[in-house]
Design an enzyme around this catalytic site. Structure first.
Site, PDB file in Angstrom:
ATOM      1  N   LYS A   1       0.796  -1.209   0.000  1.00  0.00           N
ATOM      2  CA  LYS A   1       0.000   0.000   0.000  1.00  0.00           C
ATOM      3  C   LYS A   1       0.840   1.277   0.000  1.00  0.00           C
ATOM      4  O   LYS A   1       0.315   2.343  -0.247  1.00  0.00           O
ATOM      5  CB  LYS A   1      -0.977  -0.003   1.177  1.00  0.00           C
ATOM      6  CG  LYS A   1      -1.883  -1.202   1.250  1.00  0.00           C
ATOM      7  CD  LYS A   1      -2.704  -1.530   0.001  1.00  0.00           C
ATOM      8  CE  LYS A   1      -3.639  -0.482  -0.460  1.00  0.00           C
ATOM      9  NZ  LYS A   1      -4.807  -1.072  -1.219  1.00  0.00           N
TER      10      LYS A   1
ATOM     11  N   SER B   1      -2.999 -12.608   3.368  1.00  0.00           N
ATOM     12  CA  SER B   1      -3.411 -12.415   1.973  1.00  0.00           C
ATOM     13  C   SER B   1      -2.336 -12.937   1.020  1.00  0.00           C
ATOM     14  O   SER B   1      -2.638 -13.326  -0.114  1.00  0.00           O
ATOM     15  CB  SER B   1      -3.753 -10.952   1.684  1.00  0.00           C
ATOM     16  OG  SER B   1      -2.600 -10.135   1.746  1.00  0.00           O
TER      17      SER B   1
HETATM   18  C1  LIG Z   1      -2.545  -7.281   3.493  1.00  0.00           C
HETATM   19  C2  LIG Z   1      -3.226  -6.833   2.234  1.00  0.00           C
HETATM   20  N1  LIG Z   1      -3.426  -7.699   1.266  1.00  0.00           N
HETATM   21  C3  LIG Z   1      -4.041  -7.349   0.132  1.00  0.00           C
HETATM   22  C4  LIG Z   1      -4.531  -6.094  -0.096  1.00  0.00           C
HETATM   23  C5  LIG Z   1      -5.271  -5.778  -1.358  1.00  0.00           C
HETATM   24  O1  LIG Z   1      -4.642  -4.893  -2.233  1.00  0.00           O
HETATM   25  P1  LIG Z   1      -5.493  -3.977  -3.178  1.00  0.00           P
HETATM   26  O2  LIG Z   1      -6.157  -2.955  -2.307  1.00  0.00           O
HETATM   27  O3  LIG Z   1      -4.502  -3.322  -4.092  1.00  0.00           O
HETATM   28  O4  LIG Z   1      -6.510  -4.795  -3.873  1.00  0.00           O
HETATM   29  C6  LIG Z   1      -4.367  -5.153   0.900  1.00  0.00           C
HETATM   30  C7  LIG Z   1      -4.925  -3.814   0.742  1.00  0.00           C
HETATM   31  O5  LIG Z   1      -5.321  -3.140   1.663  1.00  0.00           O
HETATM   32  C8  LIG Z   1      -3.704  -5.513   2.105  1.00  0.00           C
HETATM   33  O6  LIG Z   1      -3.544  -4.632   3.098  1.00  0.00           O
END
Ligand SMILES: Cc1ncc(COP(=O)(O)O)c(C=O)c1O
Ligand SMILES: [Zn+2]
Lengths: 309, 474
Positions: free
Chosen positions: A51, A268
């Site tokens: 981010k 994630s």
């Molecule tokens: C830990 C984590 N994984 C995945 C994402 C997803 O990314 P995106 O917002 O670009 O879809 C985020 C976004 O906040 C995140 O903080």
């Protein structure tokens, strides 16, 4: 004063955003000969997550349009990583930021935000990031002159950061020699930005979006789109395939990544690797590029680490 | 045991879009299995195949994570609430100390200030301030502290609202006359900011209860106007290591300072001993312009807020003198007195003493009966045309409001220079408003040879009550 510093000293912190390494995950696929997985390790960003990219682009673009400065406060909702990125960048640039986060985000994240000097507004934990987003929007509508509402879910600068940054890096790191691009979706910024660029330069690469299997999950940062406020920037028509991952599958992968690859990442990232493996099993292999959004330090209080394997 | 289970938004579709359901059970596990017994969808989301709660579901009983209680076997009680919070790490559902949306709205002008901001506003919310007296100084103090978001405010007052209070005690309204000040103040504060927690002490602050009342607060604000209480509050604050925000008012002049014996002087370093009783008239005797407590009280409130925030330069070691007529502020530097009896190097006061006595108001210092005369008796003497000289030692403005017919008029401060206008041969009765200043006068006159001088007990207030109800009062 002596100022005889080494040649490359004096880099600014923010110049370290992006250009993350693309790591090969060998152990995860050691029993799958035709499969290769490469992951952009976004934990190498100075704020510790992917981010940083979106936040710095959002702030730079806002500066260009004169939306920041004059004491305006940057306001946004986040599940934590964007908040941390904003807080870090605003500290560097001297802006004030006010961040709405659900009260149940990892305590470590809240502590980091406080350390960076950000203002925190905690929203109802039962309502998750949607609740945080509604609250931030309401605050900005009520005092529009006070805030620059960054609105990462609907701000084009978010996906452009990946279109101009992450995607270009991936292409230069691989020359486009891979079959699948796989990314989890939260705001959809990563998926949308990278996929748009790939569609233009390597349309034959399959683009895969990853979501939690249901609305109730433990994959911080990801969203189940059909049960959430849909982010305006998420373009699901870019997806050739879609994969659902359960929280428990992702957690298992996170443990394996730590214990076999020495890579401490967040849930994630686990979801991303599970999605790659699912596709590989179904289609008899392939080469994958995915994004590991953050490191695992912020999630060490979590119960899933207790499992021995 | 019927317990409320709060459902997170993603699961609400499975419970008819409600945000909570109720269920029975003796433990958390029992309640949750009862909730899911008839609901396969909900069960599948909350429990894994082996019947374990999924590991990212955090369960809170009221405000506590059951991981830190007895996990699933934690007993529940009627009226408890269970929260199901999907979480990556043990976030807290704890309410109370957090900042809410309403707070953002209410304090937005504070939040704009870098010196306050959210962290400062939270400090205010967590602060506990004791205001002694809900009168002239207490009124603006309480109003502004409540509006500013001081989380806990203690009020000590035992008085009732009098008509003559309304000229300056702006927290009370005309409808409150006759009501306890503490109740009327509470109602106004709640009207301004219902989130403020008010702790009421409906009693006179005394050497017996002062330490108990003060000990649970961070900052004490002295809004009283008598010397015994002022010394009592000072000494109690020094003994307990609390900050004392001091203010006093008289006529058109006021004083403010912050006493914190850990960092600077205390009130006794400034005034080691009280003035002789009666010499310094109170506001009830000498009068006070109604705006003055507004000015001094709001300065006290400002100092209190600075102290809570830890911002700016507090008035520690400085005494601000305000003169409304000249519209001038003066500042005196105060030094800690090494010989101060409470906060000096060798303190002699280690516990609270009898402050009435210390200020010369104790029973031992009251005039004996033969030096006093009641209103009724004076009335009888005057009606019987006995040769009594009645001497009024009040101030001219008081004299203009009312007087006992035929009395002489010499303000108490002029008495030493004008005492020759009186004869030691006469029987003299001295009065003031309530009997304080006149008893000082009586003592002074006795000392210089007046043998037949007596004090009118209760002053003209008593006279108006007992003898002349038609008299104007003040
Ligand atoms: C830990 C984590 N994984 C995945 C994402 C997803 O990314 P995106 O917002 O670009 O879809 C985020 C976004 O906040 C995140 O903080
Ligand atoms: Zn002292």
């Amino acid at each position: 004063m002596r100022n005889n510093l080494a040649y490359d000293a004096g880099w600014s912190l923010l110049s370290r955003i992006g250009n993350t390494p693309l790591l090969a995950l060998r152990k995860m696929t050691s029993d799958m000969p035709g499969t290769r997985i490469y992951a952009k390790a976004e934990c190498f960003n100075p704020g510790g997550s992917v981010k940083d990219r979106a936040a710095s682009k959002i702030i730079e673009d806002a500066e260009k349009q004169g939306l920041l400065g004059n004491g305006r406060i940057l306001l946004d909702a986040s599940s934590g990583n964007t908040a941390i990125a904003y807080a870090m960048i605003c500290a560097v640039k001297g802006y004030r930021c006010r961040l709405v986060i659900p009260r149940n985000v990892a305590r470590e994240k809240i502590e980091m935000l406080t350390a960076y000097g950000a203002d925190l507004v905690l929203s109802d934990p039962l309502e998750g990031t949607d609740g945080a987003q509604r609250l931030a929007r309401k605050m900005s509508e009520e005092e529009p002159e006070l805030y620059f509402y960054a609105d990462q879910y609907n701000n084009d600068s978010n996906w452009r950061a990946h279109y101009e940054g992450t995607a270009v890096e991936i292409v230069s790191q691989t020359r486009g020699h891979f079959d699948y691009f796989v990314a989890g979706v939260g705001t959809g910024g990563t998926f949308t930005g990278v996929s748009r660029y790939l569609r233009e330069v390597f349309p034959e690469i399959k683009r895969v979006s990853v979501e939690p299997d249901g609305p109730f999950h433990g994959l911080e940062g990801l969203k189940r789109m059909d049960a959430s406020i849909r982010p305006g920037i998420y373009d699901d028509t870019l997806a050739d395939m879609h994969v659902d991952v359960t929280t428990e599958e992702a957690q298992g992968a996170v443990r394996r990544l730590a214990r076999q690859e020495g890579l401490l990442v967040g849930p994630s990232s686990g979801a991303a690797v599970v999605a790659c493996l699912k596709i590989a099993r179904e289609h008899g292999g392939g080469s994958f590029v995915t994004v590991f959004p953050d490191g695992g330090q912020k999630y060490l209080g979590e119960k899933f680490w207790e499992v021995k394997e | 045991m019927s317990v409320k289970v709060m459902i997170p938004t993603p699961l609400r579709p499975y419970v008819g879009n409600r945000d909570a359901v109720t269920a029975d059970g003796a433990t958390v596990d029992e309640v949750l299995s009862n909730v899911t017994a008839a609901n396969q969808q909900l069960k599948r989301h909350l429990f894994d195949d082996s019947g374990q709660l999924r590991n990212f579901v955090n369960v809170y009983l009221n405000d506590e994570d059951i991981r830190y209680l007895q996990r699933g076997t934690t007993p529940v009680h009627e009226g408890d609430t269970i929260f199901l919070i999907p979480s990556i790490a043990g976030g807290s559902s704890g309410a109370g100390s957090d900042f809410t949306y309403d707070d953002i709205q209410r304090y937005s002008r504070h939040l704009l200030l870098p010196e306050v901001g959210l962290s400062g506003q939270l400090k205010l919310k967590r602060a506990k301030v004791l205001v002694i007296g809900a009168g002239g100084l207490g009124s603006p103090l309480l109003l502004y502290l409540a509006a500013a978001g001081v989380g806990t405010i203690g009020i000590v007052d035992f008085d009732v609202v009098d008509f003559s209070n309304l000229q300056r005690q702006v927290i009370h309204s005309e409808k409150d006359v006759g009501r306890k000040k503490i109740d009327s103040a509470e109602e106004r504060i709640k009207g301004i900011n219902p989130t403020v927690k008010i702790i009421k002490f409906e009693e006179r602050i005394t050497s017996e209860n002062a330490l108990d009342i003060i000990k649970n607060f961070d900052i004490v604000i002295d809004g009283t106007d008598n010397f015994p209480t002022r010394y009592l509050v000072n000494d109690a604050c020094v003994l307990l290591g609390k900050t004392n925000v001091y203010g006093s008012i008289y006529r058109f002049e006021g004083q403010v300072s912050v006493f914190d014996a850990r960092k600077g002087p205390c009130y006794r370093c400034l005034y080691e001993n009280p003035p002789p009783p009666g010499l310094v008239p109170s506001c009830a005797e000498g009068g006070v312009v109604g705006v003055l407590p507004g000015i001094i009280g709001t300065i006290q409130a400002m100092e209190t807020i600075k102290l809570i925030l830890g911002e700016g330069e507090p008035l520690i070691g400085r005494l601000v003198l305000f003169d409304a007529m000249k519209m001038k502020f003066k500042e005196l530097t105060l030094r800690k007195n090494p010989r101060c009896p409470v906060c000096g190097e060798n303190p002699t006061v280690h516990e609270l003493i009898d402050y009435e006595e210390f200020c010369g108001l104790g029973r031992g210092n009251e005039l004996s009966d033969d030096l006093s005369i009641s209103a009724e008796e004076l009335d009888r003497k005057l009606k019987a045309k006995e040769p009594v000289v009645v001497l009024d030692v009040r101030e001219p403005q008081e004299w203009e409001i009312n007087r006992i017919d035929g009395s002489l008029f010499i303000p108490v401060n002029d008495l030493p220079s004008r005492v020759s206008e009186l004869s030691t041969a006469d029987e003299i009765v001295v009065y003031c408003k309530g009997g304080q200043r006149s008893s000082y006068a009586v003592r002074f006159m006795r000392d210089i040879g007046f043998k037949k001088v007596r004090n009118l007990t209760g002053g003209i207030v008593e006279w108006a009550l007992k003898v002349d109800p038609s008299m104007a009062r003040y």
